[in-house]
Design a protein around this motif. Structure first.
Motif, PDB file in Angstrom:
ATOM      1  N   LEU A  51       0.825  -1.206   0.000  1.00 47.60           N
ATOM      2  CA  LEU A  51       0.000   0.000   0.000  1.00 47.60           C
ATOM      3  C   LEU A  51       0.863   1.260   0.000  1.00 47.60           C
ATOM      4  CD1 LEU A  51      -2.822  -1.018   2.503  1.00 47.60           C
ATOM      5  CD2 LEU A  51      -3.066  -0.611   0.053  1.00 47.60           C
ATOM      6  N   ALA A  52       1.969   1.207   0.714  1.00 51.58           N
ATOM      7  CA  ALA A  52       2.858   2.369   0.752  1.00 51.58           C
ATOM      8  C   ALA A  52       3.549   2.588  -0.587  1.00 51.58           C
ATOM      9  CB  ALA A  52       3.894   2.189   1.858  1.00 51.58           C
ATOM     10  N   GLU A  53       3.976   1.504  -1.225  1.00 49.08           N
ATOM     11  CA  GLU A  53       4.689   1.639  -2.491  1.00 49.08           C
ATOM     12  C   GLU A  53       3.766   1.939  -3.669  1.00 49.08           C
ATOM     13  OE1 GLU A  53       8.037   1.589  -3.223  1.00 49.08           O
ATOM     14  OE2 GLU A  53       8.209   1.739  -1.042  1.00 49.08           O
ATOM     15  N   SER A  54       2.612   1.284  -3.713  1.00 50.93           N
ATOM     16  CA  SER A  54       1.736   1.408  -4.871  1.00 50.93           C
ATOM     17  C   SER A  54       0.837   2.637  -4.814  1.00 50.93           C
ATOM     18  CB  SER A  54       0.857   0.163  -5.004  1.00 50.93           C
ATOM     19  OG  SER A  54       1.652  -0.981  -5.170  1.00 50.93           O
ATOM     20  N   TYR A  55       0.260   2.891  -3.655  1.00 47.59           N
ATOM     21  CA  TYR A  55      -0.752   3.940  -3.548  1.00 47.59           C
ATOM     22  C   TYR A  55      -0.332   5.090  -2.640  1.00 47.59           C
ATOM     23  CZ  TYR A  55      -3.546   0.212  -5.536  1.00 47.59           C
ATOM     24  OH  TYR A  55      -4.017  -0.791  -6.347  1.00 47.59           O
ATOM     25  N   SER A  56       0.875   5.079  -2.140  1.00 47.49           N
ATOM     26  CA  SER A  56       1.386   6.100  -1.214  1.00 47.49           C
ATOM     27  C   SER A  56       0.507   6.241   0.028  1.00 47.49           C
ATOM     28  CB  SER A  56       1.509   7.449  -1.923  1.00 47.49           C
ATOM     29  OG  SER A  56       2.424   7.361  -2.979  1.00 47.49           O
ATOM     30  N   LEU A  57      -0.083   5.138   0.459  1.00 50.71           N
ATOM     31  CA  LEU A  57      -0.880   5.107   1.691  1.00 50.71           C
ATOM     32  C   LEU A  57      -0.005   4.574   2.809  1.00 50.71           C
ATOM     33  CD1 LEU A  57      -4.179   3.597   0.269  1.00 50.71           C
ATOM     34  CD2 LEU A  57      -3.720   5.988   0.808  1.00 50.71           C
ATOM     35  N   ASP A  58       0.094   5.328   3.862  1.00 46.98           N
ATOM     36  CA  ASP A  58       0.975   4.955   4.960  1.00 46.98           C
ATOM     37  C   ASP A  58       0.158   4.358   6.108  1.00 46.98           C
ATOM     38  OD1 ASP A  58       3.277   4.629   6.375  1.00 46.98           O
ATOM     39  OD2 ASP A  58       3.316   6.679   7.133  1.00 46.98           O
ATOM     40  N   PHE A  59      -0.140   3.068   6.009  1.00 47.38           N
ATOM     41  CA  PHE A  59      -0.864   2.369   7.069  1.00 47.38           C
ATOM     42  C   PHE A  59       0.136   1.732   8.026  1.00 47.38           C
ATOM     43  CE2 PHE A  59      -4.396   2.154   3.983  1.00 47.38           C
ATOM     44  CZ  PHE A  59      -5.412   2.621   4.796  1.00 47.38           C
ATOM     45  N   PRO A  60      -0.077   1.862   9.323  1.00 45.44           N
ATOM     46  CA  PRO A  60       0.790   1.155  10.274  1.00 45.44           C
ATOM     47  C   PRO A  60       0.577  -0.354  10.140  1.00 45.44           C
ATOM     48  CG  PRO A  60      -0.595   2.779  11.389  1.00 45.44           C
ATOM     49  CD  PRO A  60      -1.040   2.709   9.978  1.00 45.44           C
ATOM     50  N   SER A  61       1.656  -1.088  10.093  1.00 48.49           N
ATOM     51  CA  SER A  61       1.541  -2.529   9.846  1.00 48.49           C
ATOM     52  C   SER A  61       0.840  -3.248  10.998  1.00 48.49           C
ATOM     53  CB  SER A  61       2.912  -3.132   9.593  1.00 48.49           C
ATOM     54  OG  SER A  61       3.777  -2.863  10.676  1.00 48.49           O
ATOM     55  N   GLY A  62       1.081  -2.843  12.237  1.00 51.72           N
ATOM     56  CA  GLY A  62       0.432  -3.501  13.373  1.00 51.72           C
ATOM     57  C   GLY A  62      -1.071  -3.347  13.340  1.00 51.72           C
ATOM     58  N   ALA A  63      -1.531  -2.150  13.043  1.00 55.15           N
ATOM     59  CA  ALA A  63      -2.974  -1.919  12.964  1.00 55.15           C
ATOM     60  C   ALA A  63      -3.592  -2.688  11.798  1.00 55.15           C
ATOM     61  CB  ALA A  63      -3.253  -0.432  12.826  1.00 55.15           C
ATOM     62  N   LEU A  64      -2.874  -2.781  10.698  1.00 56.23           N
ATOM     63  CA  LEU A  64      -3.371  -3.524   9.534  1.00 56.23           C
ATOM     64  C   LEU A  64      -3.470  -5.017   9.845  1.00 56.23           C
ATOM     65  CD1 LEU A  64      -4.257  -3.035   6.625  1.00 56.23           C
ATOM     66  CD2 LEU A  64      -1.917  -3.455   5.918  1.00 56.23           C
ATOM     67  N   ILE A  65      -2.501  -5.557  10.555  1.00 51.23           N
ATOM     68  CA  ILE A  65      -2.541  -6.969  10.946  1.00 51.23           C
ATOM     69  C   ILE A  65      -3.734  -7.244  11.841  1.00 51.23           C
ATOM     70  CG2 ILE A  65      -1.335  -8.751  12.280  1.00 51.23           C
ATOM     71  CD1 ILE A  65       1.295  -7.414  11.321  1.00 51.23           C
ATOM     72  N   VAL A  66      -3.958  -6.401  12.829  1.00 48.45           N
ATOM     73  CA  VAL A  66      -5.086  -6.599  13.743  1.00 48.45           C
ATOM     74  C   VAL A  66      -6.409  -6.419  13.011  1.00 48.45           C
ATOM     75  CG1 VAL A  66      -6.225  -5.682  15.797  1.00 48.45           C
ATOM     76  CG2 VAL A  66      -3.763  -6.048  15.798  1.00 48.45           C
ATOM     77  N   MET A  67      -6.478  -5.474  12.074  1.00 54.09           N
ATOM     78  CA  MET A  67      -7.697  -5.286  11.301  1.00 54.09           C
ATOM     79  C   MET A  67      -8.005  -6.530  10.471  1.00 54.09           C
ATOM     80  SD  MET A  67      -8.680  -2.265   8.620  1.00 54.09           S
ATOM     81  CE  MET A  67      -7.472  -2.791   7.422  1.00 54.09           C
ATOM     82  N   MET A  68      -6.984  -7.116   9.857  1.00 55.57           N
ATOM     83  CA  MET A  68      -7.194  -8.329   9.067  1.00 55.57           C
ATOM     84  C   MET A  68      -7.600  -9.496   9.962  1.00 55.57           C
ATOM     85  SD  MET A  68      -4.000  -7.853   6.527  1.00 55.57           S
ATOM     86  CE  MET A  68      -4.441  -8.788   5.101  1.00 55.57           C
ATOM     87  N   LEU A  69      -7.012  -9.611  11.138  1.00 54.56           N
ATOM     88  CA  LEU A  69      -7.403 -10.662  12.079  1.00 54.56           C
ATOM     89  C   LEU A  69      -8.836 -10.467  12.563  1.00 54.56           C
ATOM     90  CD1 LEU A  69      -4.168 -11.101  14.205  1.00 54.56           C
ATOM     91  CD2 LEU A  69      -5.284 -12.855  12.820  1.00 54.56           C
ATOM     92  N   THR A  70      -9.248  -9.221  12.736  1.00 54.68           N
ATOM     93  CA  THR A  70     -10.628  -8.948  13.148  1.00 54.68           C
ATOM     94  C   THR A  70     -11.607  -9.351  12.057  1.00 54.68           C
ATOM     95  OG1 THR A  70      -9.826  -7.109  14.487  1.00 54.68           O
ATOM     96  CG2 THR A  70     -12.180  -7.154  14.000  1.00 54.68           C
ATOM     97  N   ILE A  71     -11.255  -9.092  10.812  1.00 57.49           N
ATOM     98  CA  ILE A  71     -12.098  -9.529   9.688  1.00 57.49           C
ATOM     99  C   ILE A  71     -12.160 -11.053   9.647  1.00 57.49           C
ATOM    100  CG2 ILE A  71     -12.237  -9.591   7.167  1.00 57.49           C
ATOM    101  CD1 ILE A  71     -11.087  -6.703   7.226  1.00 57.49           C
ATOM    102  N   LEU A  72     -11.026 -11.710   9.865  1.00 58.28           N
ATOM    103  CA  LEU A  72     -11.012 -13.179   9.915  1.00 58.28           C
ATOM    104  C   LEU A  72     -11.910 -13.682  11.035  1.00 58.28           C
ATOM    105  CD1 LEU A  72      -9.817 -15.953   9.019  1.00 58.28           C
ATOM    106  CD2 LEU A  72      -8.090 -15.586  10.793  1.00 58.28           C
TER     107      LEU A  72
END
Length: 86
Positions: A51-72
């Motif tokens: 996301l950072a390289e392709s779309y210049s979106l700076d998401f924190p990796s820890g929050a993204l991991i927890v968000m994906m686990l919450t969706i799971l």
């Protein structure tokens, strides 16, 4: 500091809860939770980088991991309820 504690607790508990929905043995839950954690940590880190390289979106990796686990967890809960109904 509080945010880090919340993310750490979520990272420790969500994989075990997802595994517990599908397995009964403690050994199986522990192994499945470790695999889920490893897979989602790798996917979250690579997603954050992509996301950072392709779309210049700076998401924190820890929050993204927890968000994906919450969706799971949400998807697992829905499928678990559906499995038990039918």
């Amino acid at each position: 500091k509080v945010t880090g504690v919340i993310l750490t607790i979520a990272l420790l508990t969500l994989p075990a809860v997802v595994a517990r929905q599908w397995l009964d043995s403690l050994y199986g839950i522990m192994i499945s939770a470790m695999i889920i954690t490893a897979v989602f940590c790798c996917v979250g880190l690579f997603s954050s980088y992509a996301l950072a390289e392709s779309y210049s979106l700076d998401f924190p990796s820890g929050a993204l991991i927890v968000m994906m686990l919450t969706i799971l967890y949400g998807l697992s809960s829905v499928f678990h309820v559906m499995r038990n109904k039918f």
